[in-house]
Design an enzyme around this catalytic site. Sequence first.
Site, mmCIF file in Angstrom:
data_model
loop_
_atom_site.group_PDB
_atom_site.id
_atom_site.type_symbol
_atom_site.label_atom_id
_atom_site.label_comp_id
_atom_site.label_asym_id
_atom_site.label_seq_id
_atom_site.Cartn_x
_atom_site.Cartn_y
_atom_site.Cartn_z
ATOM 1 C CB SER A 1 -0.978 0.008 1.182
ATOM 2 O OG SER A 1 -0.314 -0.219 2.398
ATOM 3 C CG HIS B 1 -1.012 4.223 3.829
ATOM 4 N ND1 HIS B 1 -2.228 4.012 4.446
ATOM 5 C CD2 HIS B 1 -0.553 2.980 3.494
ATOM 6 C CE1 HIS B 1 -2.495 2.718 4.475
ATOM 7 N NE2 HIS B 1 -1.489 2.074 3.907
#
Length: 231
Positions: A145, A201
């Site tokens: 991610s 992230h």
Amino acid sequence: MPKRIVPGSSYSLTFIFTIVNVAIFLVFFLASYLLSFTGNISASETLIRFIAVSPEWFVRGYFWTLVTSMFLHGSFLHLMVNMVSFFFLGTFVERLIGKKRFFWFYMLSGLIAGLFFVLFAYLGTYFSNGTAWFGSISDYAVGASGALFGLGGLLAVLLPNLRVLVFFIIPMRLWLAMTVLLVGFWAMSIGADLPVGNTAHFGGLVAGLVYGFYLRTKYSKKVDMLNRMFK
């Protein structure tokens, strides 16, 4: 945009990366199951330590985990969501910037995401309730991610008006979608105490934004032409 390195090439790096992620997931969880089945819990924990990135162990010399953690996922759902998202983002970016640039950008985004995870965890130890925001140095992180946020950040700069489906159902312009995802995941993880690698992230997103602005400046005419197609 940059010229593709292999025009018309039949192989897809997005597909290859996906296969690698799936293969490593299956091998790791088979090994973990066998170790747990035999009662060798310490060996299972050591296996995780050698693959997942942990701030505590990274500073002890486990530098390779910045790479290995990118290709491991914590559950089948984690793997599925990331790989479906990767299919759409990766395929688009790979065609847009070419295979060679795509490979290095994807890897660099993941590495920067891992470094942010490590650095912010140590930063959080110096502030009251800092670990709630940035995680603990004993936490582990796995998954693609961080690199995916890099791909999203890149596209958010190059094609901000591109419409995407957030959580596969909510239509939203890309620049807004990346903001909602980053802030939403962070708020959700703090409010519900969920193990989400928010700082990773964020690191991936920063990498994507920086490279996106570089490409937008260098290839302004081509970017403008692309944006006219996605108004």
